[in-house]
Design an enzyme around this catalytic site. Structure first.
Site, PDB file in Angstrom:
ATOM      1  N   ARG A  21       0.634  -1.228  -0.118  1.00  0.00           N
ATOM      2  CA  ARG A  21      -0.660  -0.206   0.363  1.00  0.00           C
ATOM      3  C   ARG A  21       0.775   1.179  -0.137  1.00  0.00           C
ATOM      4  O   ARG A  21       1.959   1.128   0.429  1.00  0.00           O
ATOM      5  CB  ARG A  21      -0.608  -0.099   1.295  1.00  0.00           C
ATOM      6  CG  ARG A  21      -1.884  -1.046   1.438  1.00  0.00           C
ATOM      7  CD  ARG A  21      -2.849  -0.645  -0.125  1.00  0.00           C
ATOM      8  NE  ARG A  21      -4.021  -1.539   0.121  1.00  0.00           N
ATOM      9  CZ  ARG A  21      -3.907  -2.728  -0.779  1.00  0.00           C
ATOM     10  NH1 ARG A  21      -3.101  -2.813  -1.659  1.00  0.00           N
ATOM     11  NH2 ARG A  21      -5.664  -3.416  -0.881  1.00  0.00           N
ATOM     12  N   GLU A  53      -3.714   7.334  -4.084  1.00  0.00           N
ATOM     13  CA  GLU A  53      -3.932   6.381  -5.396  1.00  0.00           C
ATOM     14  C   GLU A  53      -5.199   7.113  -5.973  1.00  0.00           C
ATOM     15  O   GLU A  53      -5.729   6.795  -5.806  1.00  0.00           O
ATOM     16  CB  GLU A  53      -3.842   5.022  -4.927  1.00  0.00           C
ATOM     17  CG  GLU A  53      -3.494   4.042  -6.427  1.00  0.00           C
ATOM     18  CD  GLU A  53      -3.975   3.370  -5.474  1.00  0.00           C
ATOM     19  OE1 GLU A  53      -4.084   1.822  -5.890  1.00  0.00           O
ATOM     20  OE2 GLU A  53      -2.552   2.311  -4.527  1.00  0.00           O
ATOM     21  N   HIS A 109      -1.588   0.092 -10.262  1.00  0.00           N
ATOM     22  CA  HIS A 109      -1.835  -0.976  -8.509  1.00  0.00           C
ATOM     23  C   HIS A 109      -2.437  -1.999  -9.973  1.00  0.00           C
ATOM     24  O   HIS A 109      -3.441  -2.190  -9.606  1.00  0.00           O
ATOM     25  CB  HIS A 109      -3.339  -0.396  -8.286  1.00  0.00           C
ATOM     26  CG  HIS A 109      -3.645  -1.320  -6.854  1.00  0.00           C
ATOM     27  ND1 HIS A 109      -3.254   0.116  -5.903  1.00  0.00           N
ATOM     28  CD2 HIS A 109      -2.981  -2.669  -6.820  1.00  0.00           C
ATOM     29  CE1 HIS A 109      -3.831  -1.426  -4.665  1.00  0.00           C
ATOM     30  NE2 HIS A 109      -3.097  -2.887  -5.462  1.00  0.00           N
TER      31      HIS A 109
END
Length: 330
Positions: free
Chosen positions: A243, A272, A291
């Site tokens: 993360r 993000e 991601h």
């Protein structure tokens, strides 16, 4: 993923057919449709907020991308309605509002994407060492022999030793590397070829490639900060598939700009996505991906298998697998 299923080809008269709200798509629906408990599956409309579920449902199958980033800070009136179990497709729960975790039992998709994420890590490590795209000659004049890097004798540090960490170890072992691992819990036994690390500081000091595969918790937030990066080798290549908030990105950018570490591969960021004009987008020492490390494998099939195992358990009234632990935060 290898958990044995408790199968019963005919539903017992005492077993009520579960009412399942499905936010995971058609493939998951198809996998559940023939389950012996005869579930009533309600497909959640894509244009409806994920928390606006049928009040009669007792099971919710969901994922972060279902729209939970728009969830209100306070739980909606009536929540959790009749829910008794929530199954998420993700391992991490930080994309969900706190009130979703403070109610019915929540089970997570632990280990579902470990293999494709480990392959991504291996690709990042080899790409950093071999630089195939960087050394491509664009003319006869550029046709020169450029020494490439090697993994042999290098130290791969892994912070976090869940399914992803173990999958990374399996893939890097054949390259003749030294493997150092930091894990939260005690080591129950010796793993051949793996040397435990006492702290993140000690791990950073010896690593040529450092893989972050930790859950995002209050304890791991900004774990990689300026003080930790000050201990790194100048050859360090940081890989984050966990993360974004585990890394202090400003400290990372400064360490890269000042040449105190060699590079970073980031599949996750904080926030993000990053805002427009963030220097992380075009930094020459950063490989940035949106991601996606979890994609490309059999994650849908594995998620279906995991959900079926838990649906067996739920219908029989026995404990579910991969339950979110509020104390550990994962």
């Amino acid at each position: 993923m290898n958990t044995l299923r408790i199968e019963n080809k005919r539903a017992s008269i005492s077993v009520r057919s579960p009412i399942v709200v499905n936010q995971l798509g058609a493939e998951i629906r198809a996998a559940l449709a023939d389950h012996w408990s005869r579930p009533l599956i309600i497909d959640h409309p894509a244009d409806r907020a994920p928390w606006e579920i049928a009040p009669e449902a007792d099971v919710l199958l969901t994922r972060p991308l279902a729209g939970w980033h728009k969830a209100p800070a306070e739980k909606p009136a009536g929540w959790p309605f009749g829910l008794r179990w929530i199954q998420t497709a993700s391992t991490g729960v930080d994309f969900f509002p706190a009130w979703l975790l403070d109610g019915p039992v929540v089970t997570v998709g632990r280990g579902i994407s470990a293999d494709p994420i480990a392959e991504y890590v291996l690709a990042a490590i080899l790409g950093f060492e071999k630089r195939i795209h960087d050394i491509r000659p664009r003319s006869r004049e550029q046709w020169k022999i450029t020494p490439l890097g090697s993994l042999s004798g290098k130290t791969i540090g892994i912070a976090g030793f869940g399914a992803i960490g173990r999958a990374v170890v399996e893939r890097v072992k054949p390259f003749g590397v030294n493997i150092r691992v930091l894990r939260r819990s005690a080591w129950p036994y010796v793993i051949p070829g793996v040397e435990p690390a006492d702290s993140i500081e000690k791990l950073v000091e010896v690593s040529d490639h450092l893989v972050l595969a930790l859950p995002a918790t209050t304890r791991t937030a900004r774990l990689i900060d300026a003080d930790v990066l000050a201990r790194a080798k100048t050859s360090l290549h940081l890989i984050n598939v966990a993360r974004g908030r585990i890394v202090d990105q400003n400290a990372l950018l400064q360490a890269l700009d000042e040449g105190r570490i060699a590079g970073a591969t980031l599949d996750v960021t904080d926030p993000e996505p990053p805002p427009d004009y963030d220097p992380i987008y075009d930094h020459p020492k950063i490989v940035l991906t949106p991601h996606v490390s979890w994609t490309g494998g059999e994650d849908v099939k594995r998620l279906a298998d995991k959900t079926l195992v838990n649906l067996d358990a739920y219908a029989h009234g026995v404990p579910l697998a991969d339950v979110f632990d509020r104390n550990l935060e994962y």
